[in-house]
Enzyme design. Structure first.
Site, short mmCIF file in Angstrom:
data_model
loop_
_atom_site.label_atom_id
_atom_site.label_comp_id
_atom_site.label_asym_id
_atom_site.label_seq_id
_atom_site.Cartn_x
_atom_site.Cartn_y
_atom_site.Cartn_z
N TRP A 325 0.80 -1.14 0.23
CA TRP A 325 0.18 0.04 0.13
C TRP A 325 0.67 1.20 0.07
O TRP A 325 0.74 2.32 0.69
CB TRP A 325 -1.02 0.08 1.17
CG TRP A 325 -1.77 -1.19 1.25
CD1 TRP A 325 -2.93 -1.28 0.41
CD2 TRP A 325 -1.77 -2.33 1.82
NE1 TRP A 325 -3.41 -2.61 0.56
CE2 TRP A 325 -2.78 -3.30 1.45
CE3 TRP A 325 -0.90 -2.70 2.87
CZ2 TRP A 325 -2.95 -4.69 2.06
CZ3 TRP A 325 -1.22 -4.12 3.51
CH2 TRP A 325 -2.26 -5.02 3.11
N GLU A 440 3.92 -14.02 17.71
CA GLU A 440 3.78 -15.17 16.97
C GLU A 440 4.00 -14.58 15.55
O GLU A 440 4.51 -13.45 15.19
CB GLU A 440 2.72 -15.77 17.14
CG GLU A 440 1.28 -15.33 17.25
CD GLU A 440 0.53 -14.46 16.12
OE1 GLU A 440 -0.12 -15.17 15.38
OE2 GLU A 440 1.01 -13.52 15.68
N GLU A 443 2.87 -11.44 14.04
CA GLU A 443 3.68 -10.33 14.54
C GLU A 443 2.65 -9.37 15.11
O GLU A 443 2.86 -8.25 15.55
CB GLU A 443 4.33 -9.60 13.55
CG GLU A 443 5.18 -10.52 12.65
CD GLU A 443 6.03 -9.74 11.68
OE1 GLU A 443 7.46 -9.52 11.89
OE2 GLU A 443 5.64 -9.11 10.88
#
Length: 799
Positions: A325, A440, A443
């Site tokens: 983006w 994890e 993130e």
């Protein structure tokens, strides 16, 4: 070297706020030679981000052509022309090359522009060989221009631009913080100008006047654009010329690089470029027979993985040459995906190992060893010079380098490099900082994650294998005991018995539990829209990360819990696209294109990830089921130039936003993790076994005569065990030497035990608890002459 002009300064400083370009790329380009330290991307036929001198440093937003007749129209190649892009060569050898041919047609038939784009095979210069065909009516009036937006040092603000003359040529020049670029052509430049974007730049000039009205020789300290007309000379229908954009660490270096590159005939540079890439073909595993597209995506995946390695820091493999983006991001977000994530790097290196490129995988392993922190950990992500970017801790990213080292060792691919010191430090870090991971793999949350635990367990078993080979039996025992402790708790920590997502399936794996009570804990989910719910019962948030337990050999495919968990995942995360099935990361995910098609910006809506189709295929192969359809689906998700996206759109088409069902969103494209997953899937299918399966892990946890589950409970300050089922062993572990002072009978009698000091940076003391024990185990610690100052207690439960 020419003095920089300062007589005619552009107006409109500092220009409009800078932005990057859309994250979904059509193509990624680079020369294979290490001497050519420049990378480029293409989107909609236009040259977008260019990286120099390292693969993590974008220096240019875009470079494009503009066309005008001087009085009635102006068009830009990205917005106003129809483009098609193809590989520069499709021969079996040269087809690996990351060079491209772009055909751009004016929608009114007034002209056609054909471009061949490569990186100079020896120099830091991007070359655009251009053939322009003009309709007879416009032969005498059509003008062509080049427009470039420098973002030197990865920053849009504070750029400086000039128009100079050097070696008798008019050139465009830009500089910021020691990085220089120079633009020139094999045809003369005229009406050259440096301006500020949105005010005095060439685009604004032509849009207002249809011919150049400005001729500023400098634009300093702002968001700038460089502009010039390409002098086509005689007014013929056919024109051919080459535009170059060269880079250097000084004005002289950039200009010299540019002119040296333009001095070589483009055809010679192109032939050498293709020949260099053909050298990669003999090293490739013959996996084309496992594909359904004739090996097109396989060949391109290998080339892309090779191209994402830096040439100054060998082995540094970034996640993607893209900025997700980017059209909504400016200087406040420097990272994009052009950073090293240890997880992505190891996946890429494993994909290259599966494809036969063991030398690159070894360089990646050496690079990881040099990037490891003194305490054994790794940064969440980092620039290729090792400087951390985000500051999180993810235990799977500490385990992955151990697993890669083990794979390289077992395949005899280590050469003279010994990764054992790195392995020891990483294993120590895992044992000191687990069992819960602060973050994890997505993130965004911490706790007990099946995917993180899978990597954690596998990494420790691999570390034990290494220790045994080095005669370090105490370390081997320590790593195995800790791995067994984790393995024995996987279901207790990550399986709910009260799930409500699918009627009739209350027991299934969840995405992550913030604590050791998955049935009752609450999970915060990031990236939610303002005012939207962000707290959910952890038991009702799922992803397919538990499949990693099968991938490494910790759990069997096909067992009831696995299959039930997949039923739940399919009921809430599976999306049937026009190209095949795909899965979202987890329910209520907010990282993705917004529902109205606008870019993700702090919040959005998670979309399906093609790499998860690959992960599911690996599980299906392990379970003995056919995966041909999954391979075809991945191949269909790739664009026509073989790039796999991070996410695909899963709603009706929105052409105005470039969103089409089953096609890329504005997130990262290509995603190297997805390409590596595809390669490993082909290799797994060819081998008839999961390439990532770790035999020593499977032997320990899946063999018919596997050892009994561990009864060790590890007590730490951050995990103070409140209860333990006898018989068991209570292991008290601290990051300093101590003496354990404890009682089994309410302090009627006491015992003392000096803790064992390990080479992994911690000490531990084991209290063996018999089946007949009923009173709590109570204890405290002494450090030399100093006492802990409080007592701890673990009550005893019957097994």
């Amino acid at each position: 070297m020419q003095d920089l002009p300062s007589q005619s300064a552009a107006f409109g400083a500092p220009g409009m706020p800078p932005r990057w370009t859309r994250g979904a790329k059509d193509a990624v380009g680079a020369a294979y030679s290490a001497a050519s330290r420049v990378w480029f991307t293409l989107a909609q036929g236009t040259l977008t981000e260019i990286y120099f001198p390292t693969v993590d440093r974008p220096q240019v937003r875009d470079l494009q052509y503009l066309f005008s007749d001087g009085s009635t129209f102006m068009v830009g190649e990205r917005r106003d022309l129809d483009s098609s892009t193809e590989n520069l060569s499709n021969s079996p050898e040269a087809g690996a090359a990351l060079g491209y041919r772009v055909t751009m047609d004016d929608r009114q038939g007034r002209f056609q522009c054909r471009k061949e784009i490569i990186a100079d095979p020896h120099l830091a210069c991007v070359l655009i060989n251009t053939s322009l065909t003009i309709a007879p009516a416009l032969t005498h009036t059509l003008r062509a221009y080049v427009l470039c937006a420098p973002h030197l040092g990865g920053i849009g603000w504070h750029n400086n631009g000039w128009v100079i003359e050097s070696a008798g040529r008019c050139l465009l020049l830009a500089q910021r913080d020691g990085i220089w670029l120079a633009i020139g052509s094999t045809v003369p430049l005229r009406h050259a100008s440096a301006g500020f974007v949105g005010a005095s730049d060439g685009w604004s000039d032509l849009a207002d006047h249809f011919q150049p009205a400005y001729a500023f020789d400098n634009a300093l300290d702002g968001n700038i654009a460089l502009f010039a007309e390409l002098d086509l000379g005689q007014r013929d229908r056919q024109h051919e010329f080459t535009v170059g954009i060269g880079f250097g660490d000084s004005q002289h270096a950039a200009v010299n690089t540019l002119l040296q590159s333009l001095d070589t005939d483009f055809a010679c540079n192109r032939d050498r470029f293709l020949e260099q890439w053909s050298r990669t073909v003999p090293h490739r595993q013959p996996l084309e027979s496992q594909t359904y597209d004739g090996g097109k995506l396989y060949r391109r995946s290998v080339s892309l993985l090779l191209a994402h390695e830096d040439k100054t820091y060998p082995g540094a493999l970034i996640a993607s040459l893209s900025i997700p983006w980017g059209e909504a991001k400016g200087d406040e977000d420097l990272g994009g995906y052009h950073l090293v994530w240890t997880r992505d790097l190891v996946n890429s290196a494993t994909g290259l190992l599966a494809s036969g490129h063991s030398d690159t995988a070894r360089r990646a392993l050496i690079y990881l060893a040099t990037s490891q922190h003194p305490d054994g950990g790794f940064a969440q992500n980092f620039w290729i010079n090792g400087t951390p970017y985000w500051q999180g801790i993810q235990l799977d990213e500490v385990a992955f380098p151990i697993i890669l080292a083990w794979r390289m060792w077992k395949r005899g691919a280590l050469g003279d490099f010994d990764p054992f010191p790195m392995v020891v430090r990483a294993a120590g870090y895992l044992m000191r900082h687990g069992p819960a991971t602060p973050e994890e793999r997505w993130e965004e949350a911490g706790g007990y994650s099946p995917s993180s635990l899978a990597a954690y367990i596998a990494g420790l078993v691999c570390a034990a294998n290494f220790a045994r080979s080095h005669g370090r039996h105490a370390l081997e025992k320590l790593c195995l005991e800790y791995a067994d402790f984790l393995e024995a708790h996987v279901e207790a920590w990550t399986v709910t018995t009260k799930g409500s997502l699918l009627q009739g399936v209350p027991r299934h794996y969840i995405r992550i539990s913030p604590d050791e009570s998955p049935d009752t804990s609450e999970l915060h989910i990031n990236n939610q829209a303002p005012g939207a719910q962000s707290e959910f019962p952890a038991r009702d948030i799922v992803d397919a990360g538990f499949l990693e337990l099968v991938r490494y050999g910790i759990r069997r495919p096909g067992d009831a819990l696995m299959e039930d968990s997949l039923r739940v995942v399919d009921s809430v995360l599976k999306v049937d696209t026009p190209f095949g099935p795909c899965w979202k990361r987890y329910n209520h995910d907010g990282y993705g294109q917004r529902a109205d098609g606008s870019a993700f910006a702090d919040w959005g809506q998670g979309r399906p990830w093609p790499l998860l189709t690959g992960e599911r295929a690996h599980y299906e192969l392990a379970a003995g089921r056919d995966i041909g359809g999954y391979i075809q689906t991945l191949e269909r998700f790739a664009n026509h130039l073989g790039l796999l996206p991070e996410q695909v759109w899963d709603q009706p088409d929105m052409p105005a936003a470039y969103l089409f069902n089953g096609r890329p969103t504005g997130s990262a494209m290509p995603l190297m993790w997805a390409h590596a997953e595809y390669i490993r899937l082909l290799r797994s299918r060819a081998d008839g076994a999961i390439f990532d399966l770790i035999p020593c892990v499977a032997e320990r946890y899946l063999a018919s005569r596997r050892r009994p589950p561990s009864t060790v409970e590890v007590w730490k300050r951050e995990r103070q065990v409140a209860a333990i089922a006898a018989p068991a062993t209570l292991r008290v572990q601290l990051d300093q030497p101590f003496v354990l002072h404890f009682t089994r009978d309410g302090w009627a009698t006491t015992e003392e035990m000096p803790a064992l000091q390990t080479e992994c940076g911690f000490s531990y003391a084991d209290v063996t608890i018999a089946a007949a024990q009923r009173a709590p185990i109570e204890f405290t610690m002494r450090y030399g002459d100093a006492w802990e100052g409080r007592n701890y207690s673990a009550k005893i439960n019957k097994s």
